[in-house]
Design a protein around this motif. Sequence first.
Motif, PDB file in Angstrom:
ATOM      1  N   ILE A  50       0.628  -0.989   0.064  1.00  0.00           N
ATOM      2  CA  ILE A  50       0.099  -0.165  -0.146  1.00  0.00           C
ATOM      3  C   ILE A  50       1.291   0.661   0.177  1.00  0.00           C
ATOM      4  CG2 ILE A  50      -1.689   1.391   1.463  1.00  0.00           C
ATOM      5  CD1 ILE A  50      -2.545  -1.198   2.587  1.00  0.00           C
ATOM      6  N   LYS A  51       1.964   1.208   1.087  1.00  0.00           N
ATOM      7  CA  LYS A  51       2.891   2.567   0.763  1.00  0.00           C
ATOM      8  C   LYS A  51       3.939   2.892  -0.691  1.00  0.00           C
ATOM      9  CE  LYS A  51       3.980   2.483   5.679  1.00  0.00           C
ATOM     10  NZ  LYS A  51       5.418   1.942   6.831  1.00  0.00           N
ATOM     11  N   MET A  52       3.499   1.410  -1.159  1.00  0.00           N
ATOM     12  CA  MET A  52       5.100   1.879  -2.474  1.00  0.00           C
ATOM     13  C   MET A  52       3.698   2.328  -3.763  1.00  0.00           C
ATOM     14  SD  MET A  52       7.153  -1.877  -2.871  1.00  0.00           S
ATOM     15  CE  MET A  52       7.042  -1.739  -4.342  1.00  0.00           C
ATOM     16  N   LYS A  53       2.054   1.652  -3.497  1.00  0.00           N
ATOM     17  CA  LYS A  53       1.142   2.510  -4.515  1.00  0.00           C
ATOM     18  C   LYS A  53       0.813   3.872  -3.800  1.00  0.00           C
ATOM     19  CE  LYS A  53      -1.343  -2.430  -5.541  1.00  0.00           C
ATOM     20  NZ  LYS A  53      -1.980  -2.968  -5.279  1.00  0.00           N
ATOM     21  N   LYS A  55       2.721   5.460  -2.781  1.00  0.00           N
ATOM     22  CA  LYS A  55       4.220   6.836  -3.448  1.00  0.00           C
ATOM     23  C   LYS A  55       4.038   6.823  -4.173  1.00  0.00           C
ATOM     24  CE  LYS A  55       8.938   7.400  -2.751  1.00  0.00           C
ATOM     25  NZ  LYS A  55      10.738   6.586  -3.097  1.00  0.00           N
ATOM     26  N   LYS A  56       3.534   6.083  -5.804  1.00  0.00           N
ATOM     27  CA  LYS A  56       3.833   5.863  -6.919  1.00  0.00           C
ATOM     28  C   LYS A  56       2.436   6.723  -6.904  1.00  0.00           C
ATOM     29  CE  LYS A  56       5.617   1.740  -8.003  1.00  0.00           C
ATOM     30  NZ  LYS A  56       4.516  -0.115  -9.484  1.00  0.00           N
ATOM     31  N   THR A  57       1.367   6.902  -5.920  1.00  0.00           N
ATOM     32  CA  THR A  57       0.217   7.229  -6.735  1.00  0.00           C
ATOM     33  C   THR A  57       0.798   9.150  -6.596  1.00  0.00           C
ATOM     34  OG1 THR A  57      -1.015   5.820  -6.437  1.00  0.00           O
ATOM     35  CG2 THR A  57      -2.134   8.351  -6.681  1.00  0.00           C
ATOM     36  N   LEU A  58       1.334   9.226  -6.005  1.00  0.00           N
ATOM     37  CA  LEU A  58       2.015  10.953  -5.574  1.00  0.00           C
ATOM     38  C   LEU A  58       2.592  11.609  -5.950  1.00  0.00           C
ATOM     39  CD1 LEU A  58       1.686  10.907  -1.880  1.00  0.00           C
ATOM     40  CD2 LEU A  58       0.332  11.435  -2.992  1.00  0.00           C
ATOM     41  N   ASP A  59       3.664  10.583  -6.744  1.00  0.00           N
ATOM     42  CA  ASP A  59       4.618  10.652  -7.299  1.00  0.00           C
ATOM     43  C   ASP A  59       5.192  11.656  -9.359  1.00  0.00           C
ATOM     44  OD1 ASP A  59       6.741  10.276  -5.938  1.00  0.00           O
ATOM     45  OD2 ASP A  59       7.153   8.348  -6.509  1.00  0.00           O
TER      46      ASP A  59
END
Length: 59
Positions: A50-53, A55-59
């Motif tokens: 979830i944290k990785m997703k 982070k990808k969404t916020l980038d």
Amino acid sequence: MVFIWGHEMTNEDFVNFIVDKFNSFEKRFDNFEKRLDGFEERFDEAITKIKMKLKKTLD
């Protein structure tokens, strides 16, 4: 003599009965701990994903 649940037992039988019940409880508790550890590992993996997703969404 000891009476437990309407059954007559010698003191030795009673002690063996208690030890067997304790061992059974200990085994079930160990199994519970193993399952809990498994849940904890899967939960940690899910949080990481979830944290990785996010982070990808916020980038």
